[in-house]
Design a protein around this motif. Structure first.
Motif, PDB file in Angstrom:
ATOM      1  N   THR A   1       0.681  -1.388   0.281  1.00 26.22           N
ATOM      2  CA  THR A   1       0.009  -0.200   0.019  1.00 26.22           C
ATOM      3  C   THR A   1       0.885   1.143   0.309  1.00 26.22           C
ATOM      4  O   THR A   1       2.479   1.567   0.447  1.00 26.22           O
ATOM      5  CB  THR A   1      -0.779   0.514   1.509  1.00 26.22           C
ATOM      6  N   VAL A   2       0.705   2.376  -0.188  1.00 27.87           N
ATOM      7  CA  VAL A   2       1.160   3.702  -0.701  1.00 27.87           C
ATOM      8  C   VAL A   2       2.244   3.676   1.283  1.00 27.87           C
ATOM      9  O   VAL A   2       2.479   4.394   1.494  1.00 27.87           O
ATOM     10  CB  VAL A   2       0.264   4.933  -0.914  1.00 27.87           C
ATOM     11  N   LEU A   3       0.808   3.894   2.344  1.00 33.80           N
ATOM     12  CA  LEU A   3       1.659   3.859   3.344  1.00 33.80           C
ATOM     13  C   LEU A   3       2.696   3.468   3.984  1.00 33.80           C
ATOM     14  O   LEU A   3       3.785   3.799   4.193  1.00 33.80           O
ATOM     15  CB  LEU A   3       0.065   3.464   3.981  1.00 33.80           C
ATOM     16  N   GLU A   4       2.007   1.703   3.732  1.00 35.11           N
ATOM     17  CA  GLU A   4       3.772   0.743   3.779  1.00 35.11           C
ATOM     18  C   GLU A   4       4.822   1.351   2.749  1.00 35.11           C
ATOM     19  O   GLU A   4       5.894   1.925   3.299  1.00 35.11           O
ATOM     20  CB  GLU A   4       2.766  -0.509   3.359  1.00 35.11           C
ATOM     21  N   SER A   5       4.415   1.638   2.019  1.00 34.04           N
ATOM     22  CA  SER A   5       5.541   2.480   0.520  1.00 34.04           C
ATOM     23  C   SER A   5       6.144   3.460   1.859  1.00 34.04           C
ATOM     24  O   SER A   5       7.492   3.779   1.618  1.00 34.04           O
ATOM     25  CB  SER A   5       5.574   2.742  -0.719  1.00 34.04           C
ATOM     26  N   LEU A   6       5.890   4.543   1.739  1.00 32.95           N
ATOM     27  CA  LEU A   6       5.983   5.852   3.037  1.00 32.95           C
ATOM     28  C   LEU A   6       6.984   5.147   4.067  1.00 32.95           C
ATOM     29  O   LEU A   6       8.010   5.897   4.105  1.00 32.95           O
ATOM     30  CB  LEU A   6       4.855   6.829   2.574  1.00 32.95           C
ATOM     31  N   THR A   7       6.193   4.494   4.388  1.00 35.11           N
ATOM     32  CA  THR A   7       6.889   4.492   5.862  1.00 35.11           C
ATOM     33  C   THR A   7       7.663   3.508   6.363  1.00 35.11           C
ATOM     34  O   THR A   7       8.037   2.851   7.004  1.00 35.11           O
ATOM     35  CB  THR A   7       6.233   4.011   7.161  1.00 35.11           C
ATOM     36  N   GLY A   8       7.947   2.536   4.623  1.00 32.65           N
ATOM     37  CA  GLY A   8       9.484   1.447   5.079  1.00 32.65           C
ATOM     38  C   GLY A   8      10.672   2.575   4.587  1.00 32.65           C
ATOM     39  O   GLY A   8      10.728   3.194   4.234  1.00 32.65           O
ATOM     40  N   GLY A   9      11.509   0.872   5.111  1.00 36.25           N
ATOM     41  CA  GLY A   9      13.616   1.526   5.477  1.00 36.25           C
ATOM     42  C   GLY A   9      13.377   2.144   4.113  1.00 36.25           C
ATOM     43  O   GLY A   9      14.327   3.284   4.342  1.00 36.25           O
ATOM     44  N   GLU A  10      12.996   1.846   2.509  1.00 36.23           N
ATOM     45  CA  GLU A  10      13.058   2.713   1.118  1.00 36.23           C
ATOM     46  C   GLU A  10      13.338   4.246   1.796  1.00 36.23           C
ATOM     47  O   GLU A  10      14.254   4.668   0.794  1.00 36.23           O
ATOM     48  CB  GLU A  10      12.606   1.982   0.498  1.00 36.23           C
ATOM     49  N   LEU A  11      12.473   4.350   1.439  1.00 35.24           N
ATOM     50  CA  LEU A  11      11.515   5.973   1.664  1.00 35.24           C
ATOM     51  C   LEU A  11      11.263   6.650   2.798  1.00 35.24           C
ATOM     52  O   LEU A  11      10.894   7.857   2.865  1.00 35.24           O
ATOM     53  CB  LEU A  11      10.401   5.809   0.816  1.00 35.24           C
ATOM     54  N   ALA A  12      11.641   6.118   3.955  1.00 41.59           N
ATOM     55  CA  ALA A  12      11.512   6.376   5.336  1.00 41.59           C
ATOM     56  C   ALA A  12      12.259   7.947   5.833  1.00 41.59           C
ATOM     57  O   ALA A  12      11.802   9.177   6.432  1.00 41.59           O
ATOM     58  CB  ALA A  12      11.509   5.856   6.911  1.00 41.59           C
ATOM     59  N   GLU A  13      13.217   7.787   4.980  1.00 42.84           N
ATOM     60  CA  GLU A  13      14.789   9.005   5.246  1.00 42.84           C
ATOM     61  C   GLU A  13      13.952  10.084   4.616  1.00 42.84           C
ATOM     62  O   GLU A  13      13.880  10.975   5.090  1.00 42.84           O
ATOM     63  CB  GLU A  13      15.568   8.487   5.283  1.00 42.84           C
ATOM     64  N   GLU A  14      13.194  10.089   3.580  1.00 46.39           N
ATOM     65  CA  GLU A  14      13.430  10.924   2.435  1.00 46.39           C
ATOM     66  C   GLU A  14      12.220  11.403   3.206  1.00 46.39           C
ATOM     67  O   GLU A  14      11.868  13.462   3.130  1.00 46.39           O
ATOM     68  CB  GLU A  14      13.235  10.435   0.954  1.00 46.39           C
TER      69      GLU A  14
END
Length: 455
Positions: free
Chosen positions: A361-374
């Motif tokens: 999901t979009v929420l999982e993607s935005l809060t995942g390790g790949e994007l969380a820092e950005e």
């Protein structure tokens, strides 16, 4: 006709000069201790040279007999892979590869440089390109391995052309101030490379490194590019305030969101290089530094906006100046938030594409390790700069009302002369309908209440 004791046109009054000195003195009392504190912190945190004791695997290191050469591509073809020469000799169909026949820069005949499949798919290599390749001819004789392997492009010329063009455009448009800004940028990178990066490698406190280093950079860049003035000092106060907010939020977010950097290959390499390196600390320091440019932009703009508005409407109240400047600030906030978000999105575009292909999901993607820092970098930087705008505006209004400006002093003198009965048509220029309309627009009102009364 009585004699007037007002100063000559163009000269501020004694009261204005005294107010200006008091305001500059007040700013100095605040900024000089902060500057001394930043310099002292820099001296105390200065790296001791232990960074040289940490070794990481150098991807450009070569074994004995192996060299990295450069050359110019003469032609590109698809043929049997040089690495499969033994298969061809045995009568077996060899796989096809892209081969770039390259003329070595050191002289000699063109050599067949085998291009890896991932590079060949891009079709980026063309005749005339300058490339780097691994020369294995002295260690891979009769081994069936390719003696020449593509490594990278040589990009010196296009980057140099862009750098010269950038400097020329900046200097042509901004002139001496643009040149000073470029020199200041060089000084900022010197602080980053000579102080912040070695300090992080040696395990110095990342929060202090980020705050001290960023403060020194901003003090030097602002005063060097814009000169020593109350206007610049006001912008610097707003910048330091925004920097403190950003640092505090970054420290909390790094811990609360567990930004540990294990999803980044480069960070993983650093973790294995030394026990004293803190990836979370490096991320924290990066969050502080990443917003410096935009923060400097909004604060100097707000400070300049207040001064320009005051010069057009020297009789405007502090409330009118603040509300008018904040209308500019709100527009700046909207555009700057987009600037930060799209800048980070552009830098992380390959990661965004990869994450979009995952079944998440979009929420999982935005809060995942790949994007969380950005995501956190965008949010932290935006909060700091948004809060810096009203603070900078308020300080600028307070200072400008005390300091005034040469033009404001001239207008006050002209107005006083008119009220004393000594004005002529030239002295009444401020009160022309056109000038009144400009001042009212700048003050954010169509009412003459914010302006000197017309005699």
């Amino acid at each position: 006709m009585g004699h007037s004791h007002l100063p000559a046109a163009g000269e501020p009054t004694r009261a204005a000069l005294a107010a200006r000195r008091r305001a500059n003195r007040l700013l100095a009392w605040i900024l000089v201790p902060l500057g001394l504190l930043a310099v002292t912190g820099m001296l105390l945190l200065w790296p001791g040279g232990q960074a040289q004791e940490i070794n990481v695997a150098d991807p450009y290191a070569t074994a004995d007999g192996v060299s990295i050469d450069t050359g110019s591509v003469q032609r590109v073809s698809v043929e049997d892979c040089p690495s499969s020469a033994t298969l061809s000799q045995a009568g077996v169909q060899a796989p096809q590869c892209q081969v770039a026949y390259t003329l070595p820069s050191g002289g000699g005949a063109a050599v067949p440089v085998e291009v890896p499949p991932e590079v060949a798919k891009t079709n980026a290599i063309e005749a005339g390109d300058t490339v780097r390749y691994l020369n294995l001819e002295n260690v891979m004789v009769d081994s069936g391995a390719p003696p020449y392997i593509f490594m990278d492009f040589v990009r010196s010329v296009p980057i140099a052309v862009l750098a010269v063009l950038y400097a020329a455009v900046v200097i042509a448009v901004a002139r001496w101030r643009g040149l000073r800004a470029l020199i200041g940028l060089g000084g900022a990178y010197a602080v980053l490379a000579g102080f912040i990066l070695p300090g992080l490698v040696e395990g110095k406190p990342p929060l202090l490194l980020g705050l001290v280093g960023s403060s020194v950079i901003m003090i030097g860049v602002l005063y060097f590019a814009h000169g020593f003035s109350a206007r610049t000092s006001t912008a610097l106060l707003g910048t330091l305030f925004g920097l403190a907010i950003t640092a505090g939020l970054a420290a909390w977010a790094t811990d609360a969101a567990h930004l540990i950097g294990v999803d980044n290959e480069n960070a993983y390499t650093l973790i294995n290089a030394s026990d004293q390196l803190s990836i979370s600390g490096i991320i924290l320091c990066g969050l502080i530094i990443s917003g410096l440019g935009v923060l400097n932009d909004v604060t100097i703009t707000q400070s300049s906006a207040v001064w320009e508005m005051y010069e057009l409407a020297p009789g405007a109240s502090a409330k009118r100046l603040f509300s008018g400047a904040m209308r500019v600030g709100r527009d700046h906030i909207a555009s700057t938030v987009y600037t930060i978000a799209f800048a980070y999105a552009g830098a992380a575009l390959p990661v965004l594409i990869l994450v979009s292909l995952y079944d998440r999901t979009v929420l999982e993607s935005l809060t995942g390790g790949e994007l969380a820092e950005e995501v956190i970098r965008t949010l932290v930087g935006s909060i700091g700069l948004v809060l810096a705008i009203p603070v900078t505006t308020a300080v600028a209004v307070l200072v400008v009302k005390a300091v005034g400006s040469p033009r404001a002093g001239e207008d006050a003198a002209a107005g006083g002369a008119a009220s004393a009965g000594e004005a002529n048509d030239d002295a009444g220029t401020l009160h022309s309908p056109r000038r009144l309309a400009q001042a009212r627009r700048a003050a954010g009102t169509d009412s003459a209440a914010a302006l000197p009364a017309r005699d």
